[in-house]
Design a protein around this motif. Structure first.
Motif, PDB file in Angstrom:
ATOM      1  N   LEU A 363      34.160 -30.339  92.108  1.00  0.00           N
ATOM      2  CA  LEU A 363      35.291 -29.445  92.352  1.00  0.00           C
ATOM      3  C   LEU A 363      36.609 -30.229  92.331  1.00  0.00           C
ATOM      4  CD1 LEU A 363      36.171 -26.527  93.170  1.00  0.00           C
ATOM      5  CD2 LEU A 363      36.015 -27.273  95.543  1.00  0.00           C
ATOM      6  N   CYS A 364      36.624 -31.372  93.008  1.00  0.00           N
ATOM      7  CA  CYS A 364      37.841 -32.191  93.047  1.00  0.00           C
ATOM      8  C   CYS A 364      38.169 -32.750  91.673  1.00  0.00           C
ATOM      9  CB  CYS A 364      37.675 -33.340  94.042  1.00  0.00           C
ATOM     10  SG  CYS A 364      37.599 -32.775  95.731  1.00  0.00           S
ATOM     11  N   GLN A 365      37.140 -33.163  90.965  1.00  0.00           N
ATOM     12  CA  GLN A 365      37.371 -33.708  89.616  1.00  0.00           C
ATOM     13  C   GLN A 365      38.050 -32.677  88.731  1.00  0.00           C
ATOM     14  OE1 GLN A 365      33.477 -34.793  88.209  1.00  0.00           O
ATOM     15  NE2 GLN A 365      33.288 -36.524  89.622  1.00  0.00           N
ATOM     16  N   LEU A 366      37.514 -31.453  88.755  1.00  0.00           N
ATOM     17  CA  LEU A 366      38.034 -30.411  87.870  1.00  0.00           C
ATOM     18  C   LEU A 366      39.467 -30.038  88.214  1.00  0.00           C
ATOM     19  CD1 LEU A 366      34.781 -28.261  87.622  1.00  0.00           C
ATOM     20  CD2 LEU A 366      35.813 -29.642  85.809  1.00  0.00           C
ATOM     21  N   ILE A 367      39.728 -29.930  89.526  1.00  0.00           N
ATOM     22  CA  ILE A 367      41.083 -29.559  89.940  1.00  0.00           C
ATOM     23  C   ILE A 367      42.054 -30.700  89.636  1.00  0.00           C
ATOM     24  CG2 ILE A 367      42.513 -28.929  91.945  1.00  0.00           C
ATOM     25  CD1 ILE A 367      40.610 -26.792  92.186  1.00  0.00           C
ATOM     26  N   ASN A 376      54.637 -31.610  85.549  1.00  0.00           N
ATOM     27  CA  ASN A 376      55.010 -32.196  86.843  1.00  0.00           C
ATOM     28  C   ASN A 376      53.839 -32.362  87.813  1.00  0.00           C
ATOM     29  OD1 ASN A 376      57.720 -32.222  86.023  1.00  0.00           O
ATOM     30  ND2 ASN A 376      57.953 -30.087  86.693  1.00  0.00           N
ATOM     31  N   TYR A 377      52.627 -32.244  87.283  1.00  0.00           N
ATOM     32  CA  TYR A 377      51.426 -32.401  88.123  1.00  0.00           C
ATOM     33  C   TYR A 377      51.369 -31.409  89.283  1.00  0.00           C
ATOM     34  CZ  TYR A 377      51.419 -36.843  85.585  1.00  0.00           C
ATOM     35  OH  TYR A 377      51.464 -37.789  84.624  1.00  0.00           O
ATOM     36  N   VAL A 378      51.858 -30.194  89.039  1.00  0.00           N
ATOM     37  CA  VAL A 378      51.746 -29.156  90.080  1.00  0.00           C
ATOM     38  C   VAL A 378      51.121 -27.893  89.487  1.00  0.00           C
ATOM     39  CG1 VAL A 378      53.769 -29.987  91.342  1.00  0.00           C
ATOM     40  CG2 VAL A 378      54.032 -28.110  89.711  1.00  0.00           C
ATOM     41  N   ILE A 379      50.388 -27.166  90.343  1.00  0.00           N
ATOM     42  CA  ILE A 379      49.844 -25.864  89.937  1.00  0.00           C
ATOM     43  C   ILE A 379      50.135 -24.856  91.046  1.00  0.00           C
ATOM     44  CG2 ILE A 379      47.837 -24.671  88.962  1.00  0.00           C
ATOM     45  CD1 ILE A 379      46.319 -27.235  88.969  1.00  0.00           C
ATOM     46  N   PRO A 380      50.612 -23.651  90.663  1.00  0.00           N
ATOM     47  CA  PRO A 380      50.863 -22.634  91.688  1.00  0.00           C
ATOM     48  C   PRO A 380      49.565 -22.243  92.405  1.00  0.00           C
ATOM     49  CG  PRO A 380      51.676 -21.926  89.524  1.00  0.00           C
ATOM     50  CD  PRO A 380      50.902 -23.175  89.317  1.00  0.00           C
ATOM     51  N   HIS A 381      49.742 -21.903  93.661  1.00  0.00           N
ATOM     52  CA  HIS A 381      48.640 -21.497  94.542  1.00  0.00           C
ATOM     53  C   HIS A 381      47.685 -20.531  93.846  1.00  0.00           C
ATOM     54  CE1 HIS A 381      46.978 -20.328  98.561  1.00  0.00           C
ATOM     55  NE2 HIS A 381      46.728 -19.214  97.899  1.00  0.00           N
ATOM     56  N   ALA A 382      48.244 -19.434  93.298  1.00  0.00           N
ATOM     57  CA  ALA A 382      47.404 -18.381  92.723  1.00  0.00           C
ATOM     58  C   ALA A 382      46.518 -18.901  91.594  1.00  0.00           C
ATOM     59  CB  ALA A 382      48.275 -17.233  92.215  1.00  0.00           C
ATOM     60  N   GLU A 383      47.062 -19.846  90.866  1.00  0.00           N
ATOM     61  CA  GLU A 383      46.310 -20.387  89.735  1.00  0.00           C
ATOM     62  C   GLU A 383      45.116 -21.238  90.211  1.00  0.00           C
ATOM     63  OE1 GLU A 383      47.830 -23.001  86.162  1.00  0.00           O
ATOM     64  OE2 GLU A 383      49.205 -21.314  86.536  1.00  0.00           O
ATOM     65  N   VAL A 384      45.341 -22.018  91.262  1.00  0.00           N
ATOM     66  CA  VAL A 384      44.230 -22.827  91.805  1.00  0.00           C
ATOM     67  C   VAL A 384      43.152 -21.912  92.361  1.00  0.00           C
ATOM     68  CG1 VAL A 384      43.640 -24.806  93.226  1.00  0.00           C
ATOM     69  CG2 VAL A 384      46.012 -24.403  92.628  1.00  0.00           C
ATOM     70  N   VAL A 385      43.602 -20.855  93.050  1.00  0.00           N
ATOM     71  CA  VAL A 385      42.637 -19.927  93.627  1.00  0.00           C
ATOM     72  C   VAL A 385      41.782 -19.321  92.513  1.00  0.00           C
ATOM     73  CG1 VAL A 385      42.386 -17.704  94.811  1.00  0.00           C
ATOM     74  CG2 VAL A 385      43.968 -19.414  95.696  1.00  0.00           C
ATOM     75  N   GLU A 386      42.433 -19.015  91.408  1.00  0.00           N
ATOM     76  CA  GLU A 386      41.702 -18.427  90.294  1.00  0.00           C
ATOM     77  C   GLU A 386      40.693 -19.428  89.712  1.00  0.00           C
ATOM     78  OE1 GLU A 386      42.330 -16.145  86.094  1.00  0.00           O
ATOM     79  OE2 GLU A 386      44.094 -17.015  87.039  1.00  0.00           O
ATOM     80  N   THR A 387      41.134 -20.669  89.557  1.00  0.00           N
ATOM     81  CA  THR A 387      40.222 -21.714  89.078  1.00  0.00           C
ATOM     82  C   THR A 387      39.001 -21.826  89.992  1.00  0.00           C
ATOM     83  OG1 THR A 387      42.082 -22.974  88.233  1.00  0.00           O
ATOM     84  CG2 THR A 387      40.027 -24.174  88.542  1.00  0.00           C
ATOM     85  N   HIS A 389      37.867 -19.635  92.040  1.00  0.00           N
ATOM     86  CA  HIS A 389      37.045 -18.429  91.946  1.00  0.00           C
ATOM     87  C   HIS A 389      36.118 -18.481  90.728  1.00  0.00           C
ATOM     88  CE1 HIS A 389      35.674 -14.341  92.380  1.00  0.00           C
ATOM     89  NE2 HIS A 389      35.954 -14.149  91.103  1.00  0.00           N
ATOM     90  N   ASN A 390      36.644 -18.980  89.622  1.00  0.00           N
ATOM     91  CA  ASN A 390      35.808 -19.075  88.422  1.00  0.00           C
ATOM     92  C   ASN A 390      34.689 -20.101  88.579  1.00  0.00           C
ATOM     93  OD1 ASN A 390      37.239 -17.093  87.107  1.00  0.00           O
ATOM     94  ND2 ASN A 390      38.692 -18.548  86.212  1.00  0.00           N
ATOM     95  N   LEU A 391      34.987 -21.170  89.303  1.00  0.00           N
ATOM     96  CA  LEU A 391      33.974 -22.207  89.504  1.00  0.00           C
ATOM     97  C   LEU A 391      32.937 -21.793  90.528  1.00  0.00           C
ATOM     98  CD1 LEU A 391      36.322 -25.327  89.659  1.00  0.00           C
ATOM     99  CD2 LEU A 391      34.738 -24.750  87.804  1.00  0.00           C
ATOM    100  N   LEU A 392      33.401 -21.088  91.558  1.00  0.00           N
ATOM    101  CA  LEU A 392      32.539 -20.728  92.683  1.00  0.00           C
ATOM    102  C   LEU A 392      32.715 -19.245  93.004  1.00  0.00           C
ATOM    103  CD1 LEU A 392      33.470 -23.828  94.859  1.00  0.00           C
ATOM    104  CD2 LEU A 392      31.182 -23.382  93.971  1.00  0.00           C
ATOM    105  N   PRO A 393      32.168 -18.381  92.132  1.00  0.00           N
ATOM    106  CA  PRO A 393      32.440 -16.947  92.291  1.00  0.00           C
ATOM    107  C   PRO A 393      31.915 -16.351  93.599  1.00  0.00           C
ATOM    108  CG  PRO A 393      30.818 -17.350  90.544  1.00  0.00           C
ATOM    109  CD  PRO A 393      31.373 -18.685  90.950  1.00  0.00           C
ATOM    110  N   ASN A 394      30.963 -17.043  94.225  1.00  0.00           N
ATOM    111  CA  ASN A 394      30.394 -16.485  95.452  1.00  0.00           C
ATOM    112  C   ASN A 394      31.131 -16.912  96.710  1.00  0.00           C
ATOM    113  OD1 ASN A 394      28.271 -15.359  93.946  1.00  0.00           O
ATOM    114  ND2 ASN A 394      27.263 -17.352  93.932  1.00  0.00           N
ATOM    115  N   GLU A 395      32.093 -17.803  96.535  1.00  0.00           N
ATOM    116  CA  GLU A 395      32.751 -18.350  97.721  1.00  0.00           C
ATOM    117  C   GLU A 395      34.091 -17.659  97.947  1.00  0.00           C
ATOM    118  OE1 GLU A 395      29.630 -20.995  98.290  1.00  0.00           O
ATOM    119  OE2 GLU A 395      31.303 -20.524  99.599  1.00  0.00           O
ATOM    120  N   ASP A 396      34.586 -17.822  99.151  1.00  0.00           N
ATOM    121  CA  ASP A 396      35.920 -17.367  99.485  1.00  0.00           C
ATOM    122  C   ASP A 396      36.885 -18.430  98.935  1.00  0.00           C
ATOM    123  OD1 ASP A 396      38.354 -17.010 100.712  1.00  0.00           O
ATOM    124  OD2 ASP A 396      37.501 -16.483 102.656  1.00  0.00           O
TER     125      ASP A 396
END
Ligand code: ADP
Ligand code: MG
Length: 432
Positions: A363-367, A376-387, A389-396
């Protein structure tokens, strides 16, 4: 390659009520049944345990999700399963022998083979001498022996038992439970794996190699607990008692709507490991406790000593294990060499060790990769949440991110800017 006997993948089920209304009975149940294990589904009435069994038995098609049998999708009744019911469902006009033989009647086997198979299971369940008796002559316990024999005679690899002892008095239930366990341990039958449904914690702890604690509204798995107490289990041992107590706590807490939902980490079939919902300081706290205990401790005992929920301790342990700081052999938890090094290090070295350990997590590697590729090595909150979610669809995914940020800050791998709600890559460690 080892293959599951049976797998539920993200099962949800709705019952159709009148006037187009739907009732959600099961939500996102995932479960793998491995050869040679007993899984206990433990939960209050109405948590969907029986529905779950019917779905696994192929008697009911789930609204969502899939049922896999030895890697293939199941359609129709599951050919690997035999079933023991709570009520004895014996035919009163047939003898014990004939009631047992009924289990294999559809197979049209030669008479001699029927005789051999029936005799074998009648002996196994302790009914020898009662072959010619009729159900009305039998006690409840004896009737249930017939029910068990009728399932065993089918010689199928999986045995389902739906509250099989709950109609019996306590003493009969206990002795029959022991006998069923003996039969399973003896490996004298074709039955390799058992799924038992129960609302009795002691029963679940006696039998379950894994215990899935279910909750209601809709039925879901609150926590999955691996129970490695050696069989046959002695109810008087400290390990047994504290596990019962701790599961009791899990269940009573489950009734409290204020508590956050449990996530069953053991059952999420995914190459990306979910993070348990714990802070890094809780993980470190657990490790310090183990260290003061000589580097090894018993999980049940830790829960008791710290006055924590067993499920909570499991999450701390899971966190430490993900980081490779502990191993969890039978009932215990031990610091690894890395864990020992962590404990004897100063805070900067500790941060470095966590940093390196996080880099081992998928998970850390992918993010991290995503961050490295971002402007600038930044990602908006919503985008990380989406990532996530795609990696771990069963998790919060919000919860996962929260944990990721918390661990990532400690390990100086990620940072989070709350003002602009952005995750950023912390390059501090790389530069030092
Ligand atoms: P458990 O075995 O844990 O007691 P069940 O699987 O029997 O739970 O039932 C779960 C819920 O689904 C209960 O509220 C029950 O009333 C409901 N239910 C079960 N079968 C049906 C059905 N065929 N139609 C509508 N509701 C059902
Ligand atoms: Mg039921």
């Amino acid at each position: 390659m080892s293959q599951n006997l049976l797998e539920l993948k993200n099962i949800s089920h709705f019952f159709q009520l009148g006037e187009g209304k739907k009732f959600k009975v099961l939500q996102q149940i995932s479960l793998e049944l491995n050869p040679g294990e007993i899984v206990a589904l433990l939960g209050p009435s109405g948590s969907g345990k029986s529905t779950c069994l019917r779905i696994m038995g192929g008697l009911l098609k789930p609204t969502h999700g899939s049922v896999m049998v030895e890697g293939k999708p199941l359609s129709g009744p599951n050919p690997n399963v035999s079933m023991v019911f709570q009520s004895f469902v014996l035919l009163p006009w047939l003898s014990v022998y004939e009631n047992v033989a009924l289990g294999i009647a559809p197979l049209d086997l030669p008479e001699e083979e029927v005789r051999i198979r029936v005799k074998k299971v009648i002996d196994l369940v302790g009914l020898e001498g009662f072959e010619e008796a009729y159900p009305r002559e039998l006690s409840g316990g004896m009737k249930q022996r017939v029910g068990i024999a009728r399932a065993l005679v089918m010689e199928r690899p999986i045995l389902f038992m739906d509250e099989p002892f709950s109609a019996l008095d306590v003493l009969t239930a206990e002795s029959l439970r022991k006998e069923v366990l003996n039969i399973w341990m003896s490996k004298k039958t074709a039955t390799s794996s058992v799924v038992i449904v129960t609302h009795n914690i002691t029963e679940a702890v006696s039998l379950g190699g894994r215990i899935l604690v279910m909750g209601t509204n809709p039925g879901h798995v609150r926590v999955a607990i691996k129970n490695e107490l050696p069989y046959p289990r002695d109810e008087k041992t400290a390990g047994f008692k504290s596990l019962v107590e701790n599961i009791h706590d899990v269940i009573t807490e489950a009734i409290n709507p204020d508590t956050p939902d449990w996530i069953p980490p053991a059952f999420m079939a995914s190459t990306v490991e979910a993070l348990p919902p714990v802070s890094i300081s809780e993980v470190i706290g657990l490790m310090e406790f183990i260290a003061t205990n000589g580097g090894r401790a018993d999980l049940y005992a830790i829960a008791q000593t710290l006055g924590k929920d067993f499920g909570q301790i499991l999450f701390f342990a899971k966190g430490a294990e993900l980081l490779d700081f502990v191993d969890t052999p039978k009932n215990g938890i031990v610091l690894t060499d890395l864990g020992r090094r962590f404990i004897s290090s100063d805070v900067n070295m500790r941060k470095k060790l966590v940093h390196d350990a996080l880099l081992q997590l998928k998970l850390c590697q992918l993010i991290r990769e995503q961050l490295q590729a971002a402007p600038n090595y930044v990602i908006p909150h919503a985008e990380v949440v989406e990532t996530i979610h795609n990696l771990l669809p069963n998790e919060d995914s919000e919860k996962q991110l929260e944990t990721l940020i918390q661990w990532g800050r400690y390990g100086e791998l990620f940072g989070y800017n709350a003002d602009v709600q952005e995750l950023y890559l912390d390059v501090g460690q790389e530069n030092t």
